[in-house]
Design a protein around this motif. Structure first.
Motif, short mmCIF file in Angstrom:
data_model
loop_
_atom_site.label_atom_id
_atom_site.label_comp_id
_atom_site.label_asym_id
_atom_site.label_seq_id
_atom_site.Cartn_x
_atom_site.Cartn_y
_atom_site.Cartn_z
N VAL A 1 1.01 -1.05 -0.09
CA VAL A 1 -0.17 0.09 -0.16
C VAL A 1 0.91 1.27 0.03
O VAL A 1 1.92 1.30 0.91
CB VAL A 1 -0.91 -0.02 1.20
CG1 VAL A 1 -1.97 0.98 1.35
CG2 VAL A 1 -1.26 -1.12 1.90
N GLN A 2 0.43 2.10 -0.80
CA GLN A 2 1.14 3.59 -0.82
C GLN A 2 0.30 4.64 -0.33
O GLN A 2 -0.63 4.65 -1.07
CB GLN A 2 1.92 4.01 -2.01
CG GLN A 2 2.80 2.86 -2.45
CD GLN A 2 3.79 3.19 -3.94
OE1 GLN A 2 3.33 4.36 -4.38
NE2 GLN A 2 4.63 2.42 -4.39
N ALA A 3 0.51 4.88 0.85
CA ALA A 3 -0.36 6.20 1.38
C ALA A 3 0.19 6.69 2.79
O ALA A 3 0.85 6.10 3.43
CB ALA A 3 -1.93 5.27 1.90
N ALA B 1 3.54 -1.61 3.78
CA ALA B 1 2.91 -0.18 3.47
C ALA B 1 3.88 0.86 3.38
O ALA B 1 4.95 0.69 4.21
CB ALA B 1 1.96 0.23 4.78
N THR B 2 3.88 1.74 2.65
CA THR B 2 4.87 2.77 2.67
C THR B 2 4.22 4.23 2.41
O THR B 2 3.41 4.06 1.75
CB THR B 2 6.03 2.47 1.58
OG1 THR B 2 7.20 3.29 1.55
CG2 THR B 2 5.23 2.41 -0.05
N THR B 3 4.83 5.32 2.93
CA THR B 3 4.69 6.58 2.28
C THR B 3 5.70 6.80 1.02
O THR B 3 6.47 6.08 0.55
CB THR B 3 4.96 7.65 3.46
OG1 THR B 3 6.12 7.36 3.75
CG2 THR B 3 3.91 7.44 4.46
N THR B 4 5.33 8.28 0.20
CA THR B 4 6.24 8.30 -0.68
C THR B 4 6.90 9.58 -0.59
O THR B 4 6.95 10.68 -1.58
CB THR B 4 5.14 8.33 -2.00
OG1 THR B 4 4.05 9.10 -1.88
CG2 THR B 4 4.77 7.00 -2.52
N ASP B 5 7.31 9.85 0.47
CA ASP B 5 8.22 11.10 0.79
C ASP B 5 7.60 12.21 0.32
O ASP B 5 8.30 13.13 -0.29
CB ASP B 5 9.29 10.85 0.01
CG ASP B 5 10.63 11.60 0.85
OD1 ASP B 5 10.50 11.99 1.78
OD2 ASP B 5 11.45 11.84 0.21
N ALA C 1 -2.29 0.81 -4.30
CA ALA C 1 -2.02 -0.55 -3.96
C ALA C 1 -1.54 -1.47 -5.04
O ALA C 1 -1.88 -1.25 -6.14
CB ALA C 1 -3.27 -1.44 -3.07
N PHE C 2 -0.51 -2.27 -4.84
CA PHE C 2 0.22 -3.06 -5.94
C PHE C 2 0.25 -4.47 -5.54
O PHE C 2 0.86 -4.52 -4.18
CB PHE C 2 1.89 -2.56 -6.21
CG PHE C 2 1.65 -1.20 -6.50
CD1 PHE C 2 1.81 -0.39 -7.97
CD2 PHE C 2 1.62 -0.12 -5.38
CE1 PHE C 2 1.59 0.72 -8.26
CE2 PHE C 2 1.64 1.25 -5.95
CZ PHE C 2 1.73 1.42 -7.31
N ALA C 3 -0.41 -5.27 -6.15
CA ALA C 3 -0.06 -6.89 -5.58
C ALA C 3 0.40 -7.65 -6.61
O ALA C 3 0.49 -7.53 -7.68
CB ALA C 3 -1.65 -7.24 -5.09
N VAL C 4 1.19 -8.83 -6.17
CA VAL C 4 1.86 -9.77 -7.09
C VAL C 4 0.96 -11.09 -6.25
O VAL C 4 1.10 -11.28 -5.20
CB VAL C 4 3.48 -9.83 -6.94
CG1 VAL C 4 3.78 -11.01 -7.96
CG2 VAL C 4 3.88 -8.64 -7.44
#
Ligand code: CTP
Ligand code: MG
Length: 393
Positions: free
Chosen positions: A337-339, A367-371, A384-387
């Protein structure tokens, strides 16, 4: 149907009543899963692929019902040949309980450890053939490969000539009268049936065992079994398949936030069809893509009003059904998740548990933030990105 099946002259007693102390799993050893199937179920697959026999399973008293389920699945149309009895405190007592259930007309009895779950049918066939050629007691063996030393505490006393040593396996086979008599007269506890019969003065002969007949005793043994079963399930040429899925939703929905299968009271909600759960939608896309089944729009289009308020579990469970119906098993899923919000750290395990339960396969969430960069950095929405990995069954 039972009237057309001739009464077999062979019975196989499968002892599965141990607790599996050394394995240390949550369930008794025979009821631990190797893959989708238990140790016992795998053992029975070998038993039913061997020459036809009466099959007596000896299970812990609390697991007789589970053993019957495994037995009927493995037996198929031969379920009339199977029965389950409760075992005892020692292996020897469990074998005795199984022997008591062997039909009167049976001439030869094989005793087999359920824990030797991957024993090939050919080992059963060799033991039965040796009995039919007139042996009273037959032991499948493997050569000892390691150099063996006799020790006293931690001091080596001497090397032992391994040429005169052999490792005993199961199924061990006996003329029924010989085994019954040995059990009737048994006073000491022996670790296997060949030892008990030999103590009664009967000659025991050997046939070739098989490396795959190793006994699952420790967690490392269970890993080995899992690897062997996994290799068999994925023959060369049938490769696993991966799929990628992404989803984006903007903040600005109604009600509370639903993300990664969890409700987040007090957090701004996302806009979108259903609940706007971008994590769940990315997973659905990844899994469907891996199975070559299109994408979320193919199966869960906006023309399905019953999904309007649906949460992750509904989508993931249906996705799993679609993929399994197409002949795949879901291996695992990794989703990121990017948020800026919500903060996942405190609820990551909870999210993984919810998604894993709904999908029926392990889901890892990061989960991560994007600076501060991009629309997620500006706090406009969530990406959100899923594999996903799926395996042909
Ligand atoms: N067994 C049995 N009844 C017992 C003990 C053992 O039927 N009271 C069976 C086990 O289920 C197993 C086989 O005998 O299939 C070989 O025993 P072992 O590998 O020692 O299994 P456990 O006794 O369950 O394991 P542990 O000794 O680690 O507790
Ligand atoms: Mg034991």
């Amino acid at each position: 149907m039972s009237s057309v099946i001739p009464v077999p002259r062979v019975a196989i007693v499968v002892v599965a009543a141990g607790s599996g102390q050394r394995l240390g799993a949550a369930a008794p050893k025979a009821f631990v899963g190797i893959d989708a199937h238990t140790v016992l179920r795998h053992a029975l697959t070998g038993v039913f692929a061997a020459p036809q026999a009466q099959v007596v399973i000896v299970a812990p008293a609390s697991r007789v019902g589970d053993a019957l389920t495994d037995a009927h699945e493995a037996a198929g149309d031969r379920h009339d040949l199977v029965s389950v009895v409760a075992g005892g405190a020692t292996r020897q007592q469990s074998v005795a309980a199984g022997l008591a259930a062997v039909w009167p007309d049976v001439e030869y009895v094989l005793v087999h450890d359920a824990a030797r779950a991957l024993t090939p049918p050919a080992v059963f066939a060799r033991v039965i053939a040796a009995l039919q050629s007139g042996r009273d007691a037959v032991l499948p063996v493997l050569p000892v490969i390691d150099t063996i030393k006799r020790v006293d505490g931690d001091a080596v006393v001497e090397a032992v000539d391994r040429a005169s040593l052999t490792a005993a396996q199961t199924p061990q086979g006996f003329r029924r009268t010989v085994l019954d008599a040995a059990y009737a007269g048994a006073s000491d506890d022996h670790t296997d049936d060949a030892a008990l019969v030999q103590a009664a003065g009967i000659a025991v002969s050997t046939v070739a065992g098989d490396e795959r007949a190793f006994k699952i005793t420790t967690p490392a043994d269970l890993e080995r079994a899992r690897t062997l079963v996994g290799q068999a399930a994925a023959p060369v040429g049938i490769l696993p398949r991966v799929g990628l899925g992404t989803d984006v939703h903007a903040f600005g929905g109604d009600g509370t936030l639903w993300l990664a299968g969890l409700e987040w009271p007090g957090e701004p909600s996302l806009h979108g069809h259903s609940d706007g759960d971008a994590v769940a939608h990315a997973i659905v896309d990844a899994v469907l893509a891996a199975a070559g089944l299109g994408d979320i729009g193919t199966h869960f289009g906006t023309d399905r009003p019953e999904l309007a308020g649906a949460h992750a579990a509904a989508f993931l469970t249906q996705t799993r059904g679609l993929v399994e119906a197409a002949g795949f098993q879901i291996g695992n899923v990794s989703v990121q998740v990017q948020a800026n919000r919500p903060r996942f750290a405190a609820r990551r395990a909870e999210a993984e548990a919810a998604l894993t339960a709904a999908l029926g396969a392990p889901v890892a969430v990061s989960a991560t933030t994007t600076d501060g960069l991009g629309f997620t950095g500006a706090g406009e929405g969530v990406a959100a990105f899923a594999v996903a990995l799926v395996v042909p069954r």
